[in-house]
Each structure stands twice: as structure tokens, then as C-alpha cells.
Motif scaffolding. Sequence first.
Motif, PDB file in Angstrom:
ATOM      1  N   ASP A   9       3.346  11.584   3.636  1.00 13.57           N
ATOM      2  CA  ASP A   9       2.233  10.652   3.444  1.00 13.57           C
ATOM      3  C   ASP A   9       1.825   9.941   4.735  1.00 13.57           C
ATOM      4  O   ASP A   9       0.742   9.373   4.819  1.00 13.57           O
ATOM      5  CB  ASP A   9       2.589   9.590   2.396  1.00 13.57           C
ATOM      6  N   ASP A  20      -1.048  12.206   8.363  1.00 14.57           N
ATOM      7  CA  ASP A  20      -2.461  11.990   8.700  1.00 14.57           C
ATOM      8  C   ASP A  20      -2.722  10.583   9.248  1.00 14.57           C
ATOM      9  O   ASP A  20      -3.418  10.434  10.259  1.00 14.57           O
ATOM     10  CB  ASP A  20      -3.364  12.277   7.501  1.00 14.57           C
ATOM     11  N   PRO A  21      -2.171   9.516   8.601  1.00 16.90           N
ATOM     12  CA  PRO A  21      -2.405   8.184   9.162  1.00 16.90           C
ATOM     13  C   PRO A  21      -1.871   8.024  10.586  1.00 16.90           C
ATOM     14  O   PRO A  21      -2.527   7.396  11.422  1.00 16.90           O
ATOM     15  CB  PRO A  21      -1.663   7.251   8.193  1.00 16.90           C
ATOM     16  N   GLU A  72       0.059   7.347   0.099  1.00 19.16           N
ATOM     17  CA  GLU A  72      -0.527   8.458  -0.649  1.00 19.16           C
ATOM     18  C   GLU A  72      -1.680   8.009  -1.543  1.00 19.16           C
ATOM     19  O   GLU A  72      -2.717   8.652  -1.604  1.00 19.16           O
ATOM     20  CB  GLU A  72       0.543   9.137  -1.512  1.00 19.16           C
ATOM     21  N   GLU A  73      -1.514   6.874  -2.217  1.00 18.40           N
ATOM     22  CA  GLU A  73      -2.479   6.475  -3.239  1.00 18.40           C
ATOM     23  C   GLU A  73      -3.462   5.389  -2.814  1.00 18.40           C
ATOM     24  O   GLU A  73      -4.599   5.375  -3.276  1.00 18.40           O
ATOM     25  CB  GLU A  73      -1.723   6.005  -4.483  1.00 18.40           C
ATOM     26  N   ASP A  74      -3.043   4.466  -1.953  1.00 14.24           N
ATOM     27  CA  ASP A  74      -3.855   3.280  -1.666  1.00 14.24           C
ATOM     28  C   ASP A  74      -4.467   3.243  -0.273  1.00 14.24           C
ATOM     29  O   ASP A  74      -5.459   2.567  -0.057  1.00 14.24           O
ATOM     30  CB  ASP A  74      -3.004   2.008  -1.827  1.00 14.24           C
ATOM     31  N   PHE A  75      -3.868   3.928   0.666  1.00 17.18           N
ATOM     32  CA  PHE A  75      -4.309   3.845   2.055  1.00 17.18           C
ATOM     33  C   PHE A  75      -5.587   4.641   2.269  1.00 17.18           C
ATOM     34  O   PHE A  75      -5.701   5.779   1.841  1.00 17.18           O
ATOM     35  CB  PHE A  75      -3.214   4.373   2.982  1.00 17.18           C
ATOM     36  N   THR A  76      -6.570   3.999   2.937  1.00 20.93           N
ATOM     37  CA  THR A  76      -7.821   4.707   3.212  1.00 20.93           C
ATOM     38  C   THR A  76      -8.165   4.767   4.696  1.00 20.93           C
ATOM     39  O   THR A  76      -8.741   5.741   5.147  1.00 20.93           O
ATOM     40  CB  THR A  76      -9.005   4.066   2.463  1.00 20.93           C
ATOM     41  N   ASP A  77      -7.797   3.717   5.451  1.00 23.67           N
ATOM     42  CA  ASP A  77      -8.223   3.679   6.846  1.00 23.67           C
ATOM     43  C   ASP A  77      -7.303   2.765   7.655  1.00 23.67           C
ATOM     44  O   ASP A  77      -6.791   1.769   7.142  1.00 23.67           O
ATOM     45  CB  ASP A  77      -9.663   3.162   6.920  1.00 23.67           C
ATOM     46  N   GLU A 121      -7.507  -1.114   7.710  1.00 22.41           N
ATOM     47  CA  GLU A 121      -6.814  -1.951   6.724  1.00 22.41           C
ATOM     48  C   GLU A 121      -5.609  -2.647   7.353  1.00 22.41           C
ATOM     49  O   GLU A 121      -5.323  -3.802   7.054  1.00 22.41           O
ATOM     50  CB  GLU A 121      -6.329  -1.112   5.536  1.00 22.41           C
ATOM     51  N   TYR A 144       0.835  -1.200   0.000  1.00 20.44           N
ATOM     52  CA  TYR A 144       0.000   0.000   0.000  1.00 20.44           C
ATOM     53  C   TYR A 144       0.870   1.250   0.000  1.00 20.44           C
ATOM     54  O   TYR A 144       1.717   1.422   0.875  1.00 20.44           O
ATOM     55  CB  TYR A 144      -0.870   0.059   1.263  1.00 20.44           C
ATOM     56  N   ASP A 165      -4.324   9.628  12.803  1.00 17.11           N
ATOM     57  CA  ASP A 165      -5.509   8.774  12.925  1.00 17.11           C
ATOM     58  C   ASP A 165      -5.260   7.606  13.872  1.00 17.11           C
ATOM     59  O   ASP A 165      -6.127   7.247  14.679  1.00 17.11           O
ATOM     60  CB  ASP A 165      -5.938   8.231  11.559  1.00 17.11           C
TER      61      ASP A 165
END
Length: 112
Positions: free
Chosen positions: A68, A71-72, A38-43, A46, A35, A75
Amino acid sequence: MAGEIAIFYGSTSGITESIAMKIHKYFGEEACDIYSMEEDFTDVSEMLEYDFLLFGCSTWGSGEVQNDWRDPLFDISIEKARFYWQKPLHYLVQETMLPMGNNCKCIRDFIR
């Protein structure tokens, strides 16, 4: 989710991405998912689906985390994500690295 291993990486200059791709190739698509933060991670959820996690993150300036991951990581701290059964492993991007084969062997031995 195809495998039990997941690589989550963030890359600005492409070095961390290159290492992530080599590790992914070493383990194979059937055993390992990859993953881009930047492009694939959503939550964060996962990450909780896997038994083994590899985090690829470079640092910049005076130790600032790669963009990148900002934010994760926030979260994760807010959601108080618990990685009880996972074995997280962070691979380091440094100028003096072992050859990739040795790094993958170390990671493979850690996972087994």
C-alpha cells in the motif's frame, strides 16, 4: 482534518492496522486522524495538512516495503514533497515490541 496528528498506515496481515488503531484510540479522534493507505489515502498533500505524522509500514521478504506504500512513496519522491514543519515518526512492526502503552507514551513524549 480534525486533529494535528495523522496516522498513515498500510497493512497486509492486519498487525500494522491493529497498532494504528491502538495509537489512534490512545490519542483520541479529536486530536488524531487515521488513514489507510489502501482505502483512504488520495494525495501527498493530505500529509502536509498535519503537524505530526505517524507512518505505519511493515516490510516483507528482504526488506520490501508493504504494497500500500509503494505508489505513495513514489509520488512523494516525484513531487519532492517537503515536510518542513512536520515531525514524521515511523512506528516499527517487530516481534519484540514494548507493550502498547509504553509505545504510545514514547510517541506522545516525542510529539510534545
